[in-house]
Scaffold this motif. Structure first.
Motif, PDB file in Angstrom:
ATOM      1  N   UNK A 176      13.699  26.227  91.429  1.00  0.00           N
ATOM      2  CA  UNK A 176      12.914  25.247  91.107  1.00  0.00           C
ATOM      3  C   UNK A 176      11.618  25.419  90.788  1.00  0.00           C
ATOM      4  N   UNK A 177      11.180  25.376  89.637  1.00  0.00           N
ATOM      5  CA  UNK A 177       9.644  25.762  89.084  1.00  0.00           C
ATOM      6  C   UNK A 177       8.467  24.691  89.941  1.00  0.00           C
ATOM      7  N   UNK A 178       9.206  23.497  90.404  1.00  0.00           N
ATOM      8  CA  UNK A 178       8.158  22.326  90.940  1.00  0.00           C
ATOM      9  C   UNK A 178       8.009  22.931  92.610  1.00  0.00           C
ATOM     10  N   UNK A 179       9.109  23.660  93.106  1.00  0.00           N
ATOM     11  CA  UNK A 179       8.709  24.167  94.202  1.00  0.00           C
ATOM     12  C   UNK A 179       7.906  25.235  94.531  1.00  0.00           C
ATOM     13  N   UNK A 180       6.630  25.273  94.929  1.00  0.00           N
ATOM     14  CA  UNK A 180       5.656  26.295  94.876  1.00  0.00           C
ATOM     15  C   UNK A 180       5.681  26.997  96.317  1.00  0.00           C
ATOM     16  N   UNK A 181       6.823  27.052  96.998  1.00  0.00           N
ATOM     17  CA  UNK A 181       6.912  27.737  98.280  1.00  0.00           C
ATOM     18  C   UNK A 181       7.907  28.423  98.451  1.00  0.00           C
ATOM     19  N   UNK A 182       8.841  28.584  97.407  1.00  0.00           N
ATOM     20  CA  UNK A 182      10.051  29.149  97.416  1.00  0.00           C
ATOM     21  C   UNK A 182      10.645  29.756  95.753  1.00  0.00           C
TER      22      UNK A 182
ATOM     23  N   UNK B 297      10.903  31.103  91.991  1.00  0.00           N
ATOM     24  CA  UNK B 297      10.217  30.567  90.830  1.00  0.00           C
ATOM     25  C   UNK B 297       9.174  29.608  90.958  1.00  0.00           C
ATOM     26  N   UNK B 298       8.087  29.993  90.812  1.00  0.00           N
ATOM     27  CA  UNK B 298       7.073  28.566  90.695  1.00  0.00           C
ATOM     28  C   UNK B 298       6.233  28.783  92.052  1.00  0.00           C
ATOM     29  N   UNK B 299       6.625  29.708  92.927  1.00  0.00           N
ATOM     30  CA  UNK B 299       6.033  29.852  94.091  1.00  0.00           C
ATOM     31  C   UNK B 299       4.566  30.500  94.161  1.00  0.00           C
ATOM     32  N   UNK B 300       3.602  29.610  94.978  1.00  0.00           N
ATOM     33  CA  UNK B 300       2.265  30.226  94.800  1.00  0.00           C
ATOM     34  C   UNK B 300       2.137  31.651  95.056  1.00  0.00           C
ATOM     35  N   UNK B 301       1.095  32.221  94.368  1.00  0.00           N
ATOM     36  CA  UNK B 301       1.008  33.780  94.494  1.00  0.00           C
ATOM     37  C   UNK B 301       0.196  34.165  95.553  1.00  0.00           C
ATOM     38  N   UNK B 302       0.073  35.804  95.847  1.00  0.00           N
ATOM     39  CA  UNK B 302      -0.941  36.089  96.682  1.00  0.00           C
ATOM     40  C   UNK B 302      -2.571  36.028  96.138  1.00  0.00           C
ATOM     41  N   UNK B 303      -3.271  36.583  96.856  1.00  0.00           N
ATOM     42  CA  UNK B 303      -4.717  36.495  96.462  1.00  0.00           C
ATOM     43  C   UNK B 303      -4.938  37.157  95.036  1.00  0.00           C
TER      44      UNK B 303
ATOM     45  N   UNK C 178      14.018  36.129  90.109  1.00  0.00           N
ATOM     46  CA  UNK C 178      14.277  34.677  90.403  1.00  0.00           C
ATOM     47  C   UNK C 178      15.034  34.516  91.732  1.00  0.00           C
ATOM     48  N   UNK C 179      16.174  35.158  91.797  1.00  0.00           N
ATOM     49  CA  UNK C 179      16.914  35.049  92.934  1.00  0.00           C
ATOM     50  C   UNK C 179      16.921  35.983  93.927  1.00  0.00           C
ATOM     51  N   UNK C 180      15.905  36.163  95.036  1.00  0.00           N
ATOM     52  CA  UNK C 180      15.999  37.297  95.910  1.00  0.00           C
ATOM     53  C   UNK C 180      16.947  37.284  96.768  1.00  0.00           C
ATOM     54  N   UNK C 181      17.458  35.940  97.131  1.00  0.00           N
ATOM     55  CA  UNK C 181      18.669  35.981  97.948  1.00  0.00           C
ATOM     56  C   UNK C 181      19.959  36.748  97.530  1.00  0.00           C
ATOM     57  N   UNK C 182      20.141  36.707  96.423  1.00  0.00           N
ATOM     58  CA  UNK C 182      21.251  37.501  95.705  1.00  0.00           C
ATOM     59  C   UNK C 182      21.103  38.962  95.949  1.00  0.00           C
ATOM     60  N   UNK C 183      19.737  39.437  95.510  1.00  0.00           N
ATOM     61  CA  UNK C 183      19.297  40.946  95.788  1.00  0.00           C
ATOM     62  C   UNK C 183      19.839  41.610  97.359  1.00  0.00           C
ATOM     63  N   UNK C 184      19.108  40.514  98.089  1.00  0.00           N
ATOM     64  CA  UNK C 184      19.385  40.785  99.526  1.00  0.00           C
ATOM     65  C   UNK C 184      21.020  40.960  99.740  1.00  0.00           C
TER      66      UNK C 184
ATOM     67  N   UNK D  11      11.624  39.190  85.271  1.00  0.00           N
ATOM     68  CA  UNK D  11      10.894  37.908  84.498  1.00  0.00           C
ATOM     69  C   UNK D  11       9.675  37.631  85.174  1.00  0.00           C
ATOM     70  N   UNK D  12       8.746  36.873  84.719  1.00  0.00           N
ATOM     71  CA  UNK D  12       7.371  36.384  85.092  1.00  0.00           C
ATOM     72  C   UNK D  12       7.775  35.363  86.043  1.00  0.00           C
ATOM     73  N   UNK D  13       7.322  35.144  87.240  1.00  0.00           N
ATOM     74  CA  UNK D  13       7.562  34.138  88.085  1.00  0.00           C
ATOM     75  C   UNK D  13       6.400  33.202  88.344  1.00  0.00           C
ATOM     76  N   UNK D  14       5.044  33.546  87.807  1.00  0.00           N
ATOM     77  CA  UNK D  14       3.933  32.757  87.854  1.00  0.00           C
ATOM     78  C   UNK D  14       3.947  31.951  86.846  1.00  0.00           C
ATOM     79  N   UNK D  15       4.508  30.368  87.355  1.00  0.00           N
ATOM     80  CA  UNK D  15       4.415  29.532  86.452  1.00  0.00           C
ATOM     81  C   UNK D  15       2.935  28.997  85.886  1.00  0.00           C
ATOM     82  N   UNK D  16       2.671  28.230  84.968  1.00  0.00           N
ATOM     83  CA  UNK D  16       1.366  27.618  84.711  1.00  0.00           C
ATOM     84  C   UNK D  16       0.754  26.880  85.797  1.00  0.00           C
ATOM     85  N   UNK D  17       1.482  25.877  86.516  1.00  0.00           N
ATOM     86  CA  UNK D  17       0.820  25.107  87.467  1.00  0.00           C
ATOM     87  C   UNK D  17       0.383  26.013  88.706  1.00  0.00           C
TER      88      UNK D  17
END
Length: 344
Positions: free
Chosen positions: A80-86, A88-94, A121-127, A156-162
């Protein structure tokens, strides 16, 4: 002198008494009230757990395994790109890099985790692949990415425009120093500590499920603290901290400031307390109180919450600050959102 006939007779009598004793013990233990009604069941942290539970329920309602359910469930917020805490769409580091952490654990005690994983995009599946395809429990950074690509995951690029826009706005006033809960400053530069915990700590989805066979599995996945130091790891991918499952007892997961969860091995503590007879809610409360007692001043300005379920399908939660919520899904309720109890 050894008498074979007497020995066989005595052995048969002992075996019969043992069988009677076991039957008596079994009959003396009443069936857990409502257990059949409660199972299968899936619970998860925060309001976005409702949609995640719905997908997990697709597996559980068909008699599927709890491990498959939790993996499929947390795919929802991860994508979910609208979810900025998990995910794809997560907020980046500094440094502007989106790094993801996740772990998964099954009813047999098998577990796998990825730390500071980029571009997937799906780290849980890699885990889960780490758990099933390697002799290891954890893979981190470039090594985790290399393994993911070898397993066929798409880069893929996980940093969304928002999220990129939010990061650039944060950079205008950011100080390059490790400050606890620094992502607060994105929301209120002038008075970050005045914000209630629920406004800035939705940084994880932790999910626990019990399938129709009574087997428990769990998953935990996050993009971590916003604008963290590059390479920072919280509790989410650490077995015993962000997630722990013991199929004889129950499971627990956590959310909030991971550093404090790690220092108390929080999820393991919750499960061990349930083993001692604590209810899920009481166990979560005790784990929260351990944090508050050790660091009372720190606890005033952070959020940590625990969510737990026991073998009977009973569940409960507790948090430091108000605002923590969790979602529940079983045959009776599909979209229940419960406000967790809190200390403050």
């Amino acid at each position: 002198m050894f008498n074979r006939r007497k020995f066989i007779k005595a052995s048969a009598l002992s075996a019969g008494l043992l069988a009677i004793d076991k039957t008596s013990i079994a009959n003396a233990i009443p069936a857990s009230p409502g257990q059949a009604k409660n199972l299968p069941i899936v619970i998860s942290t925060w309001d976005f757990g409702i949609a995640a539970n719905a997908d997990a329920w697709k597996v559980l309602s068909k008699g599927g395994r709890s491990l498959d359910a939790v993996e499929q469930g947390v795919w929802v917020p991860e994508a979910d790109e609208k979810n900025q805490t998990v995910g794809y769409g997560g907020l980046p580091d500094r440094d502007g890099k989106v790094t993801l952490d996740a772990c998964i654990m099954d009813e047999l005690g098998n577990c796998g985790a990825v730390l500071a994983l980029e571009h997937i995009k799906h780290p849980i599946s890699v885990a889960r692949k780490v758990m099933e395809k390697t002799p290891h429990v954890m893979l981190a950074g470039d090594g985790a990415l290399q393994f993911a690509l070898e397993q066929g995951f798409k880069k893929e690029n996980l940093l969304t425009p928002s999220s990129e826009k939010a990061w650039k706005e944060w950079l205008k006033a950011a100080k390059y120093e490790p400050v606890m809960n620094i992502e607060n400053r994105h929301y209120d530069q002038a008075a970050p500590q005045k914000l209630p915990g629920n406004q800035y700590n939705h940084d994880t989805i932790g999910m626990l499920a019990i399938d129709a066979k009574g087997n428990i599995s769990g998953a935990c996945t996050t993009s971590g603290m916003a604008y963290k130091l590059h390479g920072r790891i919280g509790d989410s991918p650490i077995i015993g901290a962000g997630l722990f499952v013991d199929n004889e007892v129950g499971g627990a997961t956590s959310t909030g400031v991971g550093e404090e969860v790690i220092r108390n091995v929080g999820s393991f503590l919750v499960v061990e307390l349930m083993r001692q007879g604590y209810t899920p809610e009481a166990a979560c409360k005790e784990a929260v109180m351990r944090i508050i007692k050790k660091k009372p001043e720190t606890a005033k300005n952070i959020q940590v919450g625990f969510l737990a379920i026991n073998k009977k399908g009973e569940y409960g939660a507790y948090a430091i600050q108000q605002g923590f919520s969790y979602a529940v899904c079983n045959a009776e309720k599909q979209d229940l959102l419960i406000k967790g109890k809190s200390y403050y």
